[in-house]
Every structure is written in structure tokens, then in C-alpha cells.
Design a protein around this motif. Sequence first.
Motif, short mmCIF file in Angstrom:
data_model
loop_
_atom_site.label_atom_id
_atom_site.label_comp_id
_atom_site.label_asym_id
_atom_site.label_seq_id
_atom_site.Cartn_x
_atom_site.Cartn_y
_atom_site.Cartn_z
N GLY A 69 0.70 -1.17 0.01
CA GLY A 69 0.06 0.33 -0.23
C GLY A 69 0.92 0.71 0.34
O GLY A 69 1.61 1.13 0.22
N ALA A 106 -5.19 2.03 -2.25
CA ALA A 106 -5.64 1.18 -2.24
C ALA A 106 -5.33 -0.82 -3.08
O ALA A 106 -5.64 -0.22 -4.60
CB ALA A 106 -6.86 1.25 -1.98
N ASN A 107 -5.23 -1.37 -2.27
CA ASN A 107 -5.57 -2.98 -3.98
C ASN A 107 -4.42 -2.42 -5.21
O ASN A 107 -4.83 -2.95 -6.58
CB ASN A 107 -7.02 -2.46 -4.51
CG ASN A 107 -8.07 -2.74 -3.45
OD1 ASN A 107 -7.55 -3.97 -2.68
ND2 ASN A 107 -9.18 -2.39 -3.69
#
Length: 150
Positions: A69, A106-107
Motif C-alpha cells: 500500500g 488501495a488494492n
Amino acid sequence: MTNEVTPGAPRDDAGSAGTGGLARRTVLYGAGAAGAALLAAGCATNQNKEPKDLSGKEVAKAADIPVGGGRTIADSKVVVTQPRQGAFKAFSAICTHQGCLVNKVANGVIKCPCHGSEFKIADGSVAHGPASRPLKEYPVQVKNGGIVIS
């Protein structure tokens, strides 16, 4: 003066008998178009600029950057990521589409809130447009637990 309509009398754009003035519909269309133009101009003239010189500046603590992240450091206009354990990256937080500040990681991607562009945390390349250019990358070092632009 009455507002009677004579059969066959010319009508304005609003459907009422012609009065020689601007039709309400014409005025409303014009106002809507002007508002849309102002909104588009506001997006195109975002005032975020690259910081002058970040060399030697600590922008984050390594312990604050999650593996897989990252975090946006708004005051430095930098986003710091850790794609894998111990590998830190720093990129400009200014989206290459229209200059908005990216605000979320994120992700595996860095996200821009303005138009939905996404950039990969490993190299700043475009993962999803409308941006067509990668984020500017800054070289970094870890010194005394801090992420320092080198």
C-alpha cells in the motif's frame, strides 16, 4: 394587455405567443451551457504544481507505509508506497491527467478522486485512465527510519 393566443399566431420557443423578447427556453439553455463551461474550466485549471526541490527531505516514516500500500503526503505533494517488504517508492501526488492531488492508495493502485485515474504502486504507471502518463518518480533512501527523497 391580455396574453390571448390567436390561432395561427407565431409562437416562441417556450410555446407561448410571440412577444418579441427572448424565449424562456433559450435563456435557460444558455444559462445551462454557461454553467457547464465554467465547471469544465475549473477542472482544466487545477493549480497544483510540482514542489520545487524535495532533495534531502524526509517525507514519511517507513513504519507508516504499509506493505502492498502507501500514503499520500499532501503537504509535500508526494505519495509513498511499499509494493513489497522493504522496497519503498515515492511519486508525485499530482495526477498527470488534470493536476488533482491523488488521495488514496488501495488494492495496489494510487487513486485520483477527480476523474478516476489509477496508477500502479510499484512504478507509478497508469493502471486506469483517463490519465495517459505515469506519475513522476522520486528516488528515495531509508535513513534512520525515514523515507528521504535523494
